[in-house]
Design a protein around this motif. Structure first.
Motif, mmCIF file in Angstrom:
data_model
loop_
_atom_site.group_PDB
_atom_site.id
_atom_site.type_symbol
_atom_site.label_atom_id
_atom_site.label_comp_id
_atom_site.label_asym_id
_atom_site.label_seq_id
_atom_site.Cartn_x
_atom_site.Cartn_y
_atom_site.Cartn_z
ATOM 1 N N ARG A 61 0.826 -1.216 0.000
ATOM 2 C CA ARG A 61 0.000 0.000 0.000
ATOM 3 C C ARG A 61 0.857 1.262 0.000
ATOM 4 N N TYR A 88 -19.016 -4.875 -3.171
ATOM 5 C CA TYR A 88 -17.814 -5.225 -2.406
ATOM 6 C C TYR A 88 -17.591 -4.426 -1.126
ATOM 7 N N CYS A 89 -18.101 -3.228 -1.053
ATOM 8 C CA CYS A 89 -17.721 -2.372 0.079
ATOM 9 C C CYS A 89 -18.870 -2.071 1.028
ATOM 10 N N CYS A 92 -19.683 -3.511 4.723
ATOM 11 C CA CYS A 92 -18.996 -2.983 5.904
ATOM 12 C C CYS A 92 -19.084 -1.461 6.011
ATOM 13 N N HIS A 93 -18.988 -0.770 4.882
ATOM 14 C CA HIS A 93 -18.949 0.699 4.948
ATOM 15 C C HIS A 93 -20.330 1.330 4.777
ATOM 16 N N LEU A 107 -16.977 -3.813 13.253
ATOM 17 C CA LEU A 107 -15.645 -3.979 12.650
ATOM 18 C C LEU A 107 -14.804 -2.713 12.760
ATOM 19 N N ILE A 110 -14.736 2.519 8.626
ATOM 20 C CA ILE A 110 -14.834 3.967 8.745
ATOM 21 C C ILE A 110 -15.807 4.584 7.748
ATOM 22 N N TYR A 116 -11.226 13.070 5.735
ATOM 23 C CA TYR A 116 -10.047 12.180 5.767
ATOM 24 C C TYR A 116 -9.932 11.354 4.482
ATOM 25 N N TRP A 125 -3.522 5.768 -2.477
ATOM 26 C CA TRP A 125 -3.636 5.094 -1.181
ATOM 27 C C TRP A 125 -4.957 4.319 -1.092
ATOM 28 N N SER A 134 -6.435 -3.454 4.571
ATOM 29 C CA SER A 134 -5.889 -2.568 5.601
ATOM 30 C C SER A 134 -5.662 -3.399 6.851
ATOM 31 N N VAL A 135 -5.975 -2.834 8.010
ATOM 32 C CA VAL A 135 -5.726 -3.585 9.243
ATOM 33 C C VAL A 135 -6.719 -4.745 9.358
ATOM 34 N N ILE A 136 -7.995 -4.401 9.247
ATOM 35 C CA ILE A 136 -9.051 -5.415 9.339
ATOM 36 C C ILE A 136 -9.630 -5.676 7.955
ATOM 37 N N MET A 137 -9.657 -4.640 7.168
ATOM 38 C CA MET A 137 -10.256 -4.748 5.837
ATOM 39 C C MET A 137 -9.513 -5.764 4.949
ATOM 40 N N TYR A 140 -8.619 -6.867 -1.979
ATOM 41 C CA TYR A 140 -9.433 -7.196 -3.155
ATOM 42 C C TYR A 140 -8.611 -7.293 -4.430
ATOM 43 N N ILE A 164 -15.811 6.693 -5.241
ATOM 44 C CA ILE A 164 -15.688 7.209 -3.875
ATOM 45 C C ILE A 164 -15.356 8.701 -3.882
HETATM 46 C C1 HEC Z 1 -15.093 -6.776 5.793
HETATM 47 C C2 HEC Z 1 -15.397 -5.371 5.969
HETATM 48 C C3 HEC Z 1 -14.877 -4.396 4.946
HETATM 49 C C4 HEC Z 1 -15.099 -4.389 3.592
HETATM 50 C C5 HEC Z 1 -15.896 -5.385 2.780
HETATM 51 C C6 HEC Z 1 -14.436 -3.203 3.091
HETATM 52 N N1 HEC Z 1 -13.834 -2.520 4.105
HETATM 53 FE FE1 HEC Z 1 -12.805 -0.775 3.955
HETATM 54 N N2 HEC Z 1 -12.380 -0.850 5.925
HETATM 55 C C7 HEC Z 1 -12.883 -1.778 6.817
HETATM 56 C C8 HEC Z 1 -12.411 -1.464 8.148
HETATM 57 C C9 HEC Z 1 -12.772 -2.262 9.401
HETATM 58 C C10 HEC Z 1 -11.621 -0.316 8.042
HETATM 59 C C11 HEC Z 1 -10.897 0.434 9.172
HETATM 60 C C12 HEC Z 1 -9.832 -0.438 9.784
HETATM 61 C C13 HEC Z 1 -8.785 -0.821 8.788
HETATM 62 O O1 HEC Z 1 -8.088 0.086 8.315
HETATM 63 O O2 HEC Z 1 -8.731 -2.016 8.447
HETATM 64 C C14 HEC Z 1 -11.609 0.044 6.627
HETATM 65 C C15 HEC Z 1 -10.922 1.114 6.101
HETATM 66 C C16 HEC Z 1 -11.020 1.572 4.806
HETATM 67 C C17 HEC Z 1 -10.374 2.754 4.280
HETATM 68 C C18 HEC Z 1 -9.443 3.689 5.033
HETATM 69 C C19 HEC Z 1 -8.017 3.187 4.980
HETATM 70 C C20 HEC Z 1 -7.094 4.031 5.803
HETATM 71 O O3 HEC Z 1 -5.940 4.151 5.440
HETATM 72 O O4 HEC Z 1 -7.506 4.580 6.838
HETATM 73 C C21 HEC Z 1 -10.768 2.872 2.980
HETATM 74 C C22 HEC Z 1 -10.360 3.952 2.004
HETATM 75 C C23 HEC Z 1 -11.645 1.760 2.698
HETATM 76 N N3 HEC Z 1 -11.794 0.984 3.827
HETATM 77 C C24 HEC Z 1 -12.257 1.526 1.487
HETATM 78 C C25 HEC Z 1 -12.956 0.360 1.156
HETATM 79 C C26 HEC Z 1 -13.429 0.040 -0.177
HETATM 80 C C27 HEC Z 1 -13.281 0.931 -1.383
HETATM 81 C C28 HEC Z 1 -14.013 -1.187 -0.103
HETATM 82 C C29 HEC Z 1 -14.591 -2.010 -1.230
HETATM 83 C C30 HEC Z 1 -13.712 -2.366 -2.300
HETATM 84 C C31 HEC Z 1 -13.929 -1.631 1.276
HETATM 85 N N4 HEC Z 1 -13.290 -0.666 1.998
HETATM 86 C C32 HEC Z 1 -14.429 -2.825 1.751
HETATM 87 C C33 HEC Z 1 -13.682 -2.845 6.526
HETATM 88 C C34 HEC Z 1 -14.096 -3.225 5.254
#
Ligand code: HEC
Length: 181
Positions: A61, A88-89, A92-93, A107, A110, A116, A125, A134-137, A140, A164
């Motif tokens: 990343r 896909y998103c 959770c979001h 979870l 955010i 942000y 990014w 990411s940490v939990i995410m 894909y 987005i």
């Molecule tokens: C299974 C749950 C889940 C799914 C599905 C998911 N996310 Fe997330 N996402 C999270 C969580 C929990 C966080 C905050 C903790 C972390 O950073 O992992 C996060 C954080 C983020 C962030 C912030 C990263 C940062 O640097 O702070 C972005 C941008 C984001 N998601 C975009 C997406 C997009 C776009 C998709 C679809 C392609 C997606 N997420 C799908 C759980 C999910």
């Protein structure tokens, strides 16, 4: 004496030119399997290997941070991005991106409509977050461990970024107005 006979017989076998023509020497080769270079190469089923799913230019990343978005913002790109976002998103979001799905708080997913994500994070990014997770995410952009197909192609990931950054906030505002009416 006995040993000598065996050695003699073995060397006779090895030296004999007919040794290579013994019928059993090809037994293992003649199987019903397809041999290398045999026939036309079979086409892989669509998306059976993630040829577009593995990033070629960046390894993580951090490296994705300064990538330039190669896909211009267009109605078509936003439409694809919105569709992929919902698939896909949104789980959770939230469908609006405001972390309003039932599992968002569990979870810690955010809100993606905040300053942000909209201004501070680079597009690269966000692309890197989708690609590597990411940490939990979850990730894909690479095949899931032990198989699985939650891979988004490189263009698909940029469509989501376009959505987005250019439409999510407007869609979220629209849905708020709609529900308030
Ligand atoms: C299974 C749950 C889940 C799914 C599905 C998911 N996310 Fe997330 N996402 C999270 C969580 C929990 C966080 C905050 C903790 C972390 O950073 O992992 C996060 C954080 C983020 C962030 C912030 C990263 C940062 O640097 O702070 C972005 C941008 C984001 N998601 C975009 C997406 C997009 C776009 C998709 C679809 C392609 C997606 N997420 C799908 C759980 C999910």
């Amino acid at each position: 004496m006995k040993l000598r006979k065996i050695v003699l017989f073995a060397s006779a076998m090895l030296l004999s030119t007919s040794a290579f023509a013994w019928p059993w020497s090809t037994d293992m080769m003649n199987q019903p399997s397809i041999k290398p270079q045999e026939g036309a190469p079979a086409l892989f089923a669509k998306r059976s290997i993630p040829i577009q799913g593995i990033p070629t230019k960046v390894a993580n990343r951090e490296e994705a941070k300064s990538l330039q978005n190669p896909i211009p913002v267009s109605a078509a790109s936003i439409k694809k991005g919105r569709y992929l976002f919902k698939v896909y998103c949104a789980a959770c979001h939230g469908l609006t991106g405001r972390a309003d799905s039932p599992i968002s708080p569990k979870l810690g997913a955010i809100d993606l409509t905040t300053e942000y994500v909209q201004d501070s994070l680079s597009e690269g990014w966000i692309y890197g977050t989708i690609t590597f997770g990411s940490v939990i995410m979850p990730a894909y952009g690479k095949p899931a461990e032990g198989g699985g197909s939650n891979d988004l192609s490189v263009p698909e990931r940029w469509h989501v970024v376009n959505y987005i950054r250019n439409q999510l906030v407007k869609d979220a505002a629209g849905s708020a107005t709609a529900s308030a009416e």
